[in-house]
Design a protein around this motif. Structure first.
Motif, PDB file in Angstrom:
ATOM      1  N   ARG A  51       8.005   9.614 -18.314  1.00  0.00           N
ATOM      2  CA  ARG A  51       7.025   9.474 -17.160  1.00  0.00           C
ATOM      3  C   ARG A  51       7.369  10.254 -15.944  1.00  0.00           C
ATOM      4  O   ARG A  51       8.577  10.823 -16.045  1.00  0.00           O
ATOM      5  CB  ARG A  51       6.745   8.085 -16.661  1.00  0.00           C
ATOM      6  N   ARG A  94      -2.196  10.643 -20.622  1.00  0.00           N
ATOM      7  CA  ARG A  94      -2.319  10.006 -19.261  1.00  0.00           C
ATOM      8  C   ARG A  94      -3.256  10.830 -18.535  1.00  0.00           C
ATOM      9  O   ARG A  94      -3.110  11.964 -18.556  1.00  0.00           O
ATOM     10  CB  ARG A  94      -0.899   9.813 -18.684  1.00  0.00           C
ATOM     11  N   GLN A 199       9.877   1.832 -10.941  1.00  0.00           N
ATOM     12  CA  GLN A 199      10.564   3.053 -11.210  1.00  0.00           C
ATOM     13  C   GLN A 199      11.869   3.110 -10.034  1.00  0.00           C
ATOM     14  O   GLN A 199      12.598   3.927 -10.318  1.00  0.00           O
ATOM     15  CB  GLN A 199       9.572   4.153 -10.954  1.00  0.00           C
ATOM     16  N   ASN A 250      -0.438  10.555  -6.032  1.00  0.00           N
ATOM     17  CA  ASN A 250       0.907  10.074  -6.388  1.00  0.00           C
ATOM     18  C   ASN A 250       0.995   8.407  -6.635  1.00  0.00           C
ATOM     19  O   ASN A 250       0.053   7.776  -6.441  1.00  0.00           O
ATOM     20  CB  ASN A 250       1.919  10.388  -5.006  1.00  0.00           C
ATOM     21  N   LYS A 251       2.202   7.841  -6.923  1.00  0.00           N
ATOM     22  CA  LYS A 251       2.444   6.457  -7.242  1.00  0.00           C
ATOM     23  C   LYS A 251       1.593   5.591  -6.369  1.00  0.00           C
ATOM     24  O   LYS A 251       1.648   5.830  -5.206  1.00  0.00           O
ATOM     25  CB  LYS A 251       3.697   6.269  -7.503  1.00  0.00           C
TER      26      LYS A 251
END
Ligand code: MRU
Length: 348
Positions: A51, A94, A199, A250-251
């Protein structure tokens, strides 16, 4: 000055196979998964074995080599005509990280010029390795450029994992942190745990520990009170896709941090290679946001932590508008106060 170590690598090509360090198992165990079929690599990307946007791109490049090997074995001179199916599966693995599409396109353009009547594997592997090495070099350049923005004795917060594990090596946001720490500019790093995949706690904390860089782990909800202490100077994060106007995907949780940062006078730095910029999209509104299984929210390590059958949301990413970002650092240069005009400076 403490020596930093960029030796962590999550992607390797060995004995004609692709090796991926299974990031679902860290930090408990370092388990390598081995692939020789492109379809299995697509599944590994979807399932989070690998990832992080640049790492997904590099992995996809090696998967194209595996697809071409199979196409040559089964169809010889017609090998290019059967590449469509595996590459489509790969592209669908993804949706948000544009590096995936960037890498597939670069490999496709490359093989378009290869002969039909020779095995393409050797040449394609060279191109995949070039993509891998260029990413590592870009990270070192961004590390230096980003560190120049830091003042002495900075405290920084990072979110998710934008480190060696998420790239070819060294990292984007963690590349700046590694470089800044080695120059004595960073005294303390904070990392959010980053629900639901953790993460931050599993990967970023592990990487920084590995390099002996002081790191404090906190839950996402602690970010505002940390900023209110006045202790934090910068938030430094990676990106999955940046649009032509400087908006950043982003995340999930990055947008929340950017809003908090503006309120508290903390600066916001996004670090990403130019392969993360999608010049075809005008703004973040156009970025597809991956929605993942709700079981990732309702369970923790296989244990149910919410009422059975509860409705839940699980967007994997959010969009931070350009106006909340102080600097986008790429290997082609730094964009301060990003806007359409400012972004053009690095478009070549
Ligand atoms: O869902 P993930 O773990 O792939 O999300 C990763 C991120 O959001 C990273 O910040 C981003 O890909 C940059 S990695 C250098």
């Amino acid at each position: 000055m403490t020596k930093t170590n960029d030796g962590i690598q999550a992607i390797k090509w060995l004995d004609n196979k692709l090796y991926l360090l299974d990031q679902r198992c860290l930090p408990d165990k370092q388990l390598w998964q081995i692939y020789d079929e492109a379809l299995d690599v697509s599944k590994a990307i979807t399932d989070m074995v690998v990832r992080g946007a640049p790492a997904i791109g590099i992995t996809a490049a090696y998967a194209v080599v595996l697809a071409a090997r199979a196409a040559w074995a089964s169809h010889k001179i017609e090998w290019k005509q059967v590449m469509h199916t595996p590459l489509k599966q790969l592209a669908a693995s993804r949706p948000t990280a544009v590096n995936l599409h960037w890498a597939i396109e670069r490999m496709t353009l490359f093989y378009a010029n290869l002969a039909d009547d020779h095995s393409p594997e050797v040449e394609l592997l060279k191109e995949a390795k070039r993509i891998h090495q260029e990413d590592i070099a870009a990270n070192h350049t961004m590390g230096r450029l980003g560190a120049e923005l830091l003042t002495e004795n900075s405290s920084v917060l990072t979110h998710c994992n934008a480190g060696a594990l998420a790239t070819g090596g060294f990292g984007t946001a963690l590349g700046v942190i590694r470089q800044g720490y080695s120059e004595g500019k960073i005294k303390q790093v904070y990392t959010d745990e980053t629900r639901p995949w953790l993460q931050g706690s599993r990967l970023t904390a592990w990487e920084l520990n590995h390099d002996n860089i002081p790191v404090i782990l906190q839950i996402e909800g602690a970010a505002a009170s940390l900023m209110a202490t006045g202790e934090l100077n910068w938030i430094i994060v990676g990106a999955d896709r940046i649009t032509a106007n400087g908006d950043v995907a982003n995340k999930i949780g990055t947008y929340m941090l950017a809003i908090l940062a503006q309120y508290h006078g903390v600066k916001m730095m996004v670090v990403a290679p130019s392969s993360t910029i999608d010049w075809q999209l005008d703004s973040g509104d156009d970025i597809p946001i991956e929605q993942r299984a709700v079981t990732e929210v309702t369970t923790l390590q296989g244990q149910q932590i919410a009422p059975e059958g509860i409705a839940a949301l699980n967007p994997a990413f959010d969009i931070t508008p350009a106006e909340l970002i102080d600097a986008i650092v790429t290997e082609k240069g730094v964009i301060l106060s990003p806007s359409i005009e400012a972004m053009r400076a690095i478009k070549v």
